[in-house]
Enzyme design. Structure first.
Site, PDB file in Angstrom:
ATOM      1  N   GLY A 102      36.649  37.385  29.152  1.00  0.00           N
ATOM      2  CA  GLY A 102      36.389  36.119  28.468  1.00  0.00           C
ATOM      3  C   GLY A 102      35.419  36.366  27.333  1.00  0.00           C
TER       4      GLY A 102
ATOM      5  N   ASP B 216      35.863  22.606  30.048  1.00  0.00           N
ATOM      6  CA  ASP B 216      36.772  23.641  29.545  1.00  0.00           C
ATOM      7  C   ASP B 216      37.932  23.857  30.519  1.00  0.00           C
ATOM      8  OD1 ASP B 216      37.731  25.417  27.679  1.00  0.00           O
ATOM      9  OD2 ASP B 216      36.409  27.067  28.268  1.00  0.00           O
TER      10      ASP B 216
HETATM   11  N1  ATP Z   1      37.582  35.207  40.734  1.00  0.00           N
HETATM   12  C1  ATP Z   1      38.530  35.667  39.938  1.00  0.00           C
HETATM   13  N2  ATP Z   1      39.651  36.231  40.445  1.00  0.00           N
HETATM   14  C2  ATP Z   1      40.612  36.694  39.627  1.00  0.00           C
HETATM   15  N3  ATP Z   1      40.552  36.629  38.276  1.00  0.00           N
HETATM   16  C3  ATP Z   1      39.470  36.081  37.713  1.00  0.00           C
HETATM   17  C4  ATP Z   1      38.403  35.572  38.509  1.00  0.00           C
HETATM   18  N4  ATP Z   1      37.458  35.079  37.679  1.00  0.00           N
HETATM   19  C5  ATP Z   1      37.917  35.253  36.429  1.00  0.00           C
HETATM   20  N5  ATP Z   1      39.118  35.868  36.444  1.00  0.00           N
HETATM   21  C6  ATP Z   1      39.925  36.225  35.266  1.00  0.00           C
HETATM   22  O1  ATP Z   1      39.081  36.565  34.190  1.00  0.00           O
HETATM   23  C7  ATP Z   1      39.294  35.690  33.090  1.00  0.00           C
HETATM   24  C8  ATP Z   1      37.961  35.417  32.408  1.00  0.00           C
HETATM   25  O2  ATP Z   1      37.084  34.778  33.317  1.00  0.00           O
HETATM   26  P1  ATP Z   1      36.148  33.572  32.864  1.00  0.00           P
HETATM   27  O3  ATP Z   1      36.966  32.513  32.204  1.00  0.00           O
HETATM   28  O4  ATP Z   1      35.340  33.158  34.044  1.00  0.00           O
HETATM   29  O5  ATP Z   1      35.238  34.321  31.792  1.00  0.00           O
HETATM   30  P2  ATP Z   1      34.434  33.727  30.549  1.00  0.00           P
HETATM   31  O6  ATP Z   1      33.771  34.886  29.879  1.00  0.00           O
HETATM   32  O7  ATP Z   1      33.529  32.630  30.985  1.00  0.00           O
HETATM   33  O8  ATP Z   1      35.613  33.130  29.684  1.00  0.00           O
HETATM   34  P3  ATP Z   1      35.613  32.016  28.553  1.00  0.00           P
HETATM   35  O9  ATP Z   1      35.860  32.757  27.287  1.00  0.00           O
HETATM   36  O10 ATP Z   1      36.770  31.109  28.919  1.00  0.00           O
HETATM   37  O11 ATP Z   1      34.312  31.283  28.591  1.00  0.00           O
HETATM   38  C9  ATP Z   1      39.964  34.438  33.672  1.00  0.00           C
HETATM   39  O12 ATP Z   1      40.809  33.804  32.748  1.00  0.00           O
HETATM   40  C10 ATP Z   1      40.757  35.008  34.835  1.00  0.00           C
HETATM   41  O13 ATP Z   1      42.014  35.442  34.402  1.00  0.00           O
END
Ligand code: ATP
Length: 420
Positions: A13, A128
């Site tokens: 992400g 979001d």
């Molecule tokens: N617990 C989990 N189990 C499996 N896959 C996960 C899990 N948590 C996150 N992911 C994968 O990782 C990706 C990124 O996670 P997340 O959205 O929490 O990160 P972020 O850095 O906060 O992203 P964003 O840019 O949306 O803010 C998710 O879209 C999902 O595909």
């Protein structure tokens, strides 16, 4: 982090890399969300919105489970160890041709509404909701990524840039930060459409195009609605009248009930838009509600039967061990079940162990009560000791940069109107 062995990258992400890891303690697999940002202190870690929200919302069957927070003071690295899910909703539908069975869609939407209901009741909104942030494992759906969430009691306007454009509600697009929890319902309505048709509902290429795409389908809103938005916007705007195609031509095969709920979720005016609690009562979910009620009744009966059998075996054990009926008699007096038959007042606390029944045990709220009284779950859970440190690719879908420092205090549930 030396207590976890990285196995591979499963996601990425804006703010983190997500790895599949194996715990060296219990051998189980977890998702390790390694934050890109570095932290200076435990206090800074504790003020992270995502951690505060997950702790407040856990445990719930439709909220991603936070297992452990690992912080390495020396390097400033932070990792959230969460339950490992199979994939996100975007991955589920990507490249798929055959529609998902209607029952499956219904089941996912029911669980999504439950996660929103739980979150909103607890005074938090997500900001979001989108396919990438909705995780599934077999038939279970869990909402993840609480990095953008806010307290429903925090003071408007919200100045930071939030929500992925395609899922952004009209009030987010047309006001200067005057939006609230109903925006999550809009986003979920867009997700509902997307898992039904495999296409995003409003794939705008910029903010203006986003509004235009919404008007193409829903038509321009009533003057009253636009005037409401105009009051919370410094810059004036107007739209030439447009009728809108409606949803039906785009999803010709869905049931009328499904269409009705979809419309209710993407209602233009947030004041008229359906809330999560109301959505769970929608006729579209009737079948699931009935099945759930039956399961709860069956569970109660089983617990009751277990109690009676358990009680009888205790009594028998006491009699045979002591040869003394007195002891056994005292036991039976302590537990009225043996004499007076079943009592739900006795059984209910045991049912509360499961998250699903916990939800049904809430006082049946009117929609207002959720936001005018403190949330029902009491205090924010105490933080567990922080331990260490710690690529499904982000989809190519359009994404805009959100505020880079997602660390704020989430006001306690009891606090209203205050905030940050
Ligand atoms: N617990 C989990 N189990 C499996 N896959 C996960 C899990 N948590 C996150 N992911 C994968 O990782 C990706 C990124 O996670 P997340 O959205 O929490 O990160 P972020 O850095 O906060 O992203 P964003 O840019 O949306 O803010 C998710 O879209 C999902 O595909």
């Amino acid at each position: 982090m030396n207590k976890y062995k990285p196995v591979g990258k499963i996601g990425e992400g804006t703010f983190s890399d997500v790895l599949k890891t194996q715990s060296l303690r219990d051998g189980n697999y977890y998702a390790c969300k390694q934050m890109k940002q570095h932290f200076e202190s435990i206090e800074q870690v504790n003020s992270l919105r995502e951690i505060q929200a997950l702790r407040r919302l856990n445990p719930h069957p439709n909220i991603l489970m936070l297992h452990e927070v690992v912080f390495d003071r020396k390097s400033g690295c932070l990792a959230l160890i969460c339950e490992l899910m199979d994939m996100n909703i975007y991955e589920l539908i990507r490249g798929r041709r055959k529609p998902l069975p209607e029952k499956k869609i219904m089941n996912y939407m029911y669980q999504l509404c439950k996660s929103l209901d739980h979150m909103h009741r607890n005074g938090i909104f997500h900001r979001d909701v989108k396919p990438e942030n909705i995780l599934i494992k077999e038939d279970t759906l869990k909402l993840g990524d609480f990095g953008s969430c806010r307290s429903v009691y925090s003071k408007q306007p919200y100045t930071e840039y939030i929500s992925t454009r395609w899922y952004r509600a009209p009030e987010c697009l047309l006001t200067d930060g005057y939006y609230s929890y109903k925006m999550d319902m809009w986003s979920s309505g867009c997700v509902f459409y997307e898992i039904t048709s495999f296409h995003p509902l409003f794939p705008g290429s910029n903010e203006l195009d986003q509004i235009s795409k919404i008007h193409d389908i829903l038509g321009t809103p009533a003057k009253k609605t636009l005037n409401k938005f105009k009051q919370s916007r410094a810059m004036s705007f107007d739209f030439p009248f447009k009728k809108g195609t409606g949803l039906s031509p785009h999803v010709p095969n869905i049931s009328p009930k499904s269409l009705s709920l979809m419309y209710a979720m993407i209602e233009y005016d947030p004041d008229q838009r359906i809330g999560a609690h109301q959505a769970l009562q929608h006729p579209y979910f009737r079948e699931l509600r009935t099945a759930e009620k039956q399961a709860v009744t069956m569970h109660r009966k089983m617990r009751l039967a277990e109690n009676i059998v358990g009680q009888e075996s205790i009594n028998l054990w006491c009699i045979s061990k002591d040869g003394n009926r007195q002891h056994s008699h005292r036991k039976t007096q302590q537990n009225p079940i043996r004499h007076h038959g079943p009592s739900y007042a006795i059984e209910l606390p045991k049912l509360n162990v499961s998250g699903v029944t916990k939800l049904t045990s809430y006082p049946s709220p009117t929609f207002h009560s959720v936001f005018t009284t403190p949330a029902t779950n009491g205090e924010v859970p105490v933080l567990q000791p922080i331990k260490y440190i710690g690529t499904n690719h982000k989809s190519e879908k359009q994404k805009e940069l959100k505020s880079s420092m997602k660390q704020y205090h989430l006001p306690t549930i009891e606090r209203r109107g205050g905030g940050y």
